[in-house]
Design a protein around this motif. Sequence first.
Motif, PDB file in Angstrom:
ATOM      1  N   THR A 119       1.016  -1.115   0.009  1.00  0.00           N
ATOM      2  CA  THR A 119      -0.178   0.141   0.251  1.00  0.00           C
ATOM      3  C   THR A 119       1.022   1.157   0.205  1.00  0.00           C
ATOM      4  N   ARG A 120       0.969   2.095  -1.067  1.00  0.00           N
ATOM      5  CA  ARG A 120       1.226   3.307  -1.076  1.00  0.00           C
ATOM      6  C   ARG A 120       0.480   4.376  -1.331  1.00  0.00           C
ATOM      7  N   LYS A 121       0.846   5.729  -1.531  1.00  0.00           N
ATOM      8  CA  LYS A 121       0.308   6.775  -1.381  1.00  0.00           C
ATOM      9  C   LYS A 121       0.718   7.112  -2.784  1.00  0.00           C
ATOM     10  N   VAL A 122      -0.362   7.312  -3.552  1.00  0.00           N
ATOM     11  CA  VAL A 122      -1.005   7.623  -4.671  1.00  0.00           C
ATOM     12  C   VAL A 122      -1.422   9.540  -4.882  1.00  0.00           C
ATOM     13  N   LEU A 123      -0.790  10.059  -5.289  1.00  0.00           N
ATOM     14  CA  LEU A 123      -1.936  11.612  -5.952  1.00  0.00           C
ATOM     15  C   LEU A 123      -2.409  11.549  -7.534  1.00  0.00           C
ATOM     16  N   PHE A 124      -3.521  11.010  -7.040  1.00  0.00           N
ATOM     17  CA  PHE A 124      -4.415  11.500  -8.210  1.00  0.00           C
ATOM     18  C   PHE A 124      -4.174  12.427  -8.925  1.00  0.00           C
ATOM     19  N   GLU A 125      -4.285  12.597 -10.756  1.00  0.00           N
ATOM     20  CA  GLU A 125      -4.564  13.895 -11.280  1.00  0.00           C
ATOM     21  C   GLU A 125      -5.681  14.453 -11.642  1.00  0.00           C
ATOM     22  N   GLY A 126      -5.816  15.408 -12.275  1.00  0.00           N
ATOM     23  CA  GLY A 126      -7.635  16.467 -12.457  1.00  0.00           C
ATOM     24  C   GLY A 126      -7.732  15.374 -13.986  1.00  0.00           C
ATOM     25  N   ASN A 127      -7.375  14.953 -14.978  1.00  0.00           N
ATOM     26  CA  ASN A 127      -7.702  14.455 -16.402  1.00  0.00           C
ATOM     27  C   ASN A 127      -7.384  13.766 -16.832  1.00  0.00           C
ATOM     28  N   ALA A 128      -8.905  14.076 -17.172  1.00  0.00           N
ATOM     29  CA  ALA A 128     -10.134  12.576 -17.122  1.00  0.00           C
ATOM     30  C   ALA A 128      -9.235  12.036 -18.783  1.00  0.00           C
ATOM     31  N   ARG A 129      -9.644  10.729 -19.353  1.00  0.00           N
ATOM     32  CA  ARG A 129      -9.320  10.369 -20.262  1.00  0.00           C
ATOM     33  C   ARG A 129      -9.946   9.072 -20.880  1.00  0.00           C
ATOM     34  N   GLN A 130     -11.385   8.935 -20.856  1.00  0.00           N
ATOM     35  CA  GLN A 130     -12.052   8.281 -21.428  1.00  0.00           C
ATOM     36  C   GLN A 130     -13.118   7.471 -20.256  1.00  0.00           C
ATOM     37  N   GLY A 131     -12.369   7.941 -19.206  1.00  0.00           N
ATOM     38  CA  GLY A 131     -13.675   7.869 -18.035  1.00  0.00           C
ATOM     39  C   GLY A 131     -12.082   7.490 -17.031  1.00  0.00           C
ATOM     40  N   MET A 132     -11.061   7.744 -16.997  1.00  0.00           N
ATOM     41  CA  MET A 132      -9.863   7.270 -16.277  1.00  0.00           C
ATOM     42  C   MET A 132      -9.352   7.757 -15.879  1.00  0.00           C
ATOM     43  N   MET A 133      -8.411   7.893 -14.919  1.00  0.00           N
ATOM     44  CA  MET A 133      -7.649   8.836 -14.221  1.00  0.00           C
ATOM     45  C   MET A 133      -6.406   8.596 -13.991  1.00  0.00           C
ATOM     46  N   GLU A 134      -5.610   9.626 -13.982  1.00  0.00           N
ATOM     47  CA  GLU A 134      -4.150   9.021 -13.524  1.00  0.00           C
ATOM     48  C   GLU A 134      -3.148   9.090 -12.167  1.00  0.00           C
ATOM     49  N   GLY A 135      -2.772   8.886 -11.213  1.00  0.00           N
ATOM     50  CA  GLY A 135      -1.661   8.782 -10.827  1.00  0.00           C
ATOM     51  C   GLY A 135      -0.351   8.098 -10.060  1.00  0.00           C
ATOM     52  N   TYR A 136       0.372   8.879  -9.313  1.00  0.00           N
ATOM     53  CA  TYR A 136       1.406   7.980  -9.505  1.00  0.00           C
ATOM     54  C   TYR A 136       1.969   7.857  -7.969  1.00  0.00           C
ATOM     55  N   THR A 137       2.128   6.579  -7.385  1.00  0.00           N
ATOM     56  CA  THR A 137       3.201   6.709  -6.005  1.00  0.00           C
ATOM     57  C   THR A 137       3.748   6.936  -5.643  1.00  0.00           C
ATOM     58  N   ASP A 138       4.317   7.496  -4.541  1.00  0.00           N
ATOM     59  CA  ASP A 138       5.306   7.779  -3.988  1.00  0.00           C
ATOM     60  C   ASP A 138       7.071   7.749  -4.578  1.00  0.00           C
ATOM     61  N   ASN A 139       7.058   6.278  -4.669  1.00  0.00           N
ATOM     62  CA  ASN A 139       8.400   6.030  -5.647  1.00  0.00           C
ATOM     63  C   ASN A 139       7.581   6.212  -7.298  1.00  0.00           C
ATOM     64  N   TYR A 140       6.617   6.382  -7.754  1.00  0.00           N
ATOM     65  CA  TYR A 140       6.655   6.882  -9.415  1.00  0.00           C
ATOM     66  C   TYR A 140       6.552   5.684  -9.805  1.00  0.00           C
ATOM     67  N   ILE A 141       5.298   4.370  -9.201  1.00  0.00           N
ATOM     68  CA  ILE A 141       4.860   3.934 -10.285  1.00  0.00           C
ATOM     69  C   ILE A 141       3.100   4.647 -10.803  1.00  0.00           C
ATOM     70  N   LYS A 142       2.972   4.091 -11.788  1.00  0.00           N
ATOM     71  CA  LYS A 142       1.902   5.184 -12.262  1.00  0.00           C
ATOM     72  C   LYS A 142       0.754   3.702 -12.248  1.00  0.00           C
ATOM     73  N   VAL A 143      -0.526   4.734 -11.147  1.00  0.00           N
ATOM     74  CA  VAL A 143      -2.424   4.005 -11.476  1.00  0.00           C
ATOM     75  C   VAL A 143      -2.749   4.285 -12.086  1.00  0.00           C
ATOM     76  N   THR A 144      -3.445   3.788 -12.837  1.00  0.00           N
ATOM     77  CA  THR A 144      -4.625   4.570 -13.773  1.00  0.00           C
ATOM     78  C   THR A 144      -6.380   3.661 -13.220  1.00  0.00           C
ATOM     79  N   THR A 145      -7.396   4.267 -12.777  1.00  0.00           N
ATOM     80  CA  THR A 145      -8.522   4.022 -12.230  1.00  0.00           C
ATOM     81  C   THR A 145      -9.446   4.717 -12.717  1.00  0.00           C
ATOM     82  N   PRO A 146     -10.765   4.030 -12.823  1.00  0.00           N
ATOM     83  CA  PRO A 146     -11.777   4.978 -13.180  1.00  0.00           C
ATOM     84  C   PRO A 146     -12.041   5.969 -12.264  1.00  0.00           C
ATOM     85  N   PHE A 147     -12.305   7.050 -13.714  1.00  0.00           N
ATOM     86  CA  PHE A 147     -12.299   8.563 -12.643  1.00  0.00           C
ATOM     87  C   PHE A 147     -13.554   8.629 -11.660  1.00  0.00           C
TER      88      PHE A 147
END
Length: 424
Positions: A383-411
């Motif tokens: 479990t790591r902390k993810v900062l989610f960004e505001g751009n919605a692309r095709q109903g999805m949103m992206e964020g990065y963990t503290d150690n820069y692993i990209k996470v994609t999830t429904p907006f």
Amino acid sequence: MAEKRTVAFHTLGCKLNFSETSALSRMLETEGFEKKSFDDHADVYVINTCSVTDNADKECRQIVRRIQRRAPESMVVITGCYAQLKPKEIAEIPGVDLVLGAAEKFNIAKHLADLTKGDSAKVCSCDIEEVSGFNSSWSINDRTRTFLKVQDGCDYNCSFCTIPMARGKSRSDSIENVVRNARELAANGVKEIVLTGVNLGDFGKGPDGNKRHEENFYDLVKALEEVEGIERYRISSIEPNLLTNDIIAHVANSNKFMPHFHIPLQSGSNRLLALMRRRYKRELYAERVELIRKLMPHCAIGVDVIVGFPGETDEIFKETFDFLHSLDVTYLHVFTYSERANTVALDIKPVVPMNTRHERNKALRNLSYMKQQYFNQQHSGQTRKVLFEGNARQGMMEGYTDNYIKVTTPFREEWVNQIVDWTL
């Protein structure tokens, strides 16, 4: 009441360019301009260029042609590195009205006030040796992560690079002013600041390129740690010879500086590093990676590497490949060497054929993919902390963990610009 003039921006190149484009945008909005999307019709189009590779030059020309087809009556302004290096060449591109070099880009409002469509392109440039002064800039409202420029220019003269010719000598903001800017960004709701510059680790030289008060990058890092409201900092890129043990140790013990370094290598061969005029050997690079891993096993480490540099034989490329394979790094940014005018590298032989350059690029990109997959798998289930960004692309949103692993999830609207505990 007169209708507002509209302006649209397009940025080519690095994070530093993105921060400067945002600053230019805010500047023109203060002068009464209304910002538009670059795909919309605008009275003025501003292209902030890069000139690290030939592709950036070509892309600039293509964009100007596109504007000419869509809005032939609109003003076209070119600024950035390409504009400083080749102002006359740009001025001859049909449709270009104004070319602003390094010293003039932040005077854009004044130049636009004097500009008339239909005249021959106006060039406002100067000898790069005369460029001094530091202009603070940051990107805001464009991304959740804000790029804050704290340093500009470079005193290094790598044999492949045009950046010192495009941006001038190394110069920095003051720590006091950077801290003030960070507080203003915090007041605007920014959660993460990415510190950017041309040679970030060289921070401390004053606006005229002279040392000032012996401030250095480590001092800046310590000062920013104390700013309330900013939860995350990242160091965008730092030379291995300027990444000190103190900086690494501070990040390892910090609650705010993320466990993520991006460290240019360029080659795993000491012979090639010398031809490139880099200021370190591969052994120093390996030491830095080893210390980071010892203090922060979970840290993301990104690497810049150039393939196809003159003199890179098959044996030397294998040396680089094997060195990178042996390093416990996370991902590679692979650049194919591109000849640039007025650089020392043009005189180095033998020249590597273009098809060989592309093959080597592909080999290292495959290596990068495997390293990133391995790094992600190592953290699976954590479990790591993810900062989610505001751009919605095709109903999805992206964020990065503290150690820069990209996470994609429904907006989810409530997660925008929020730090969320996430199980990988």
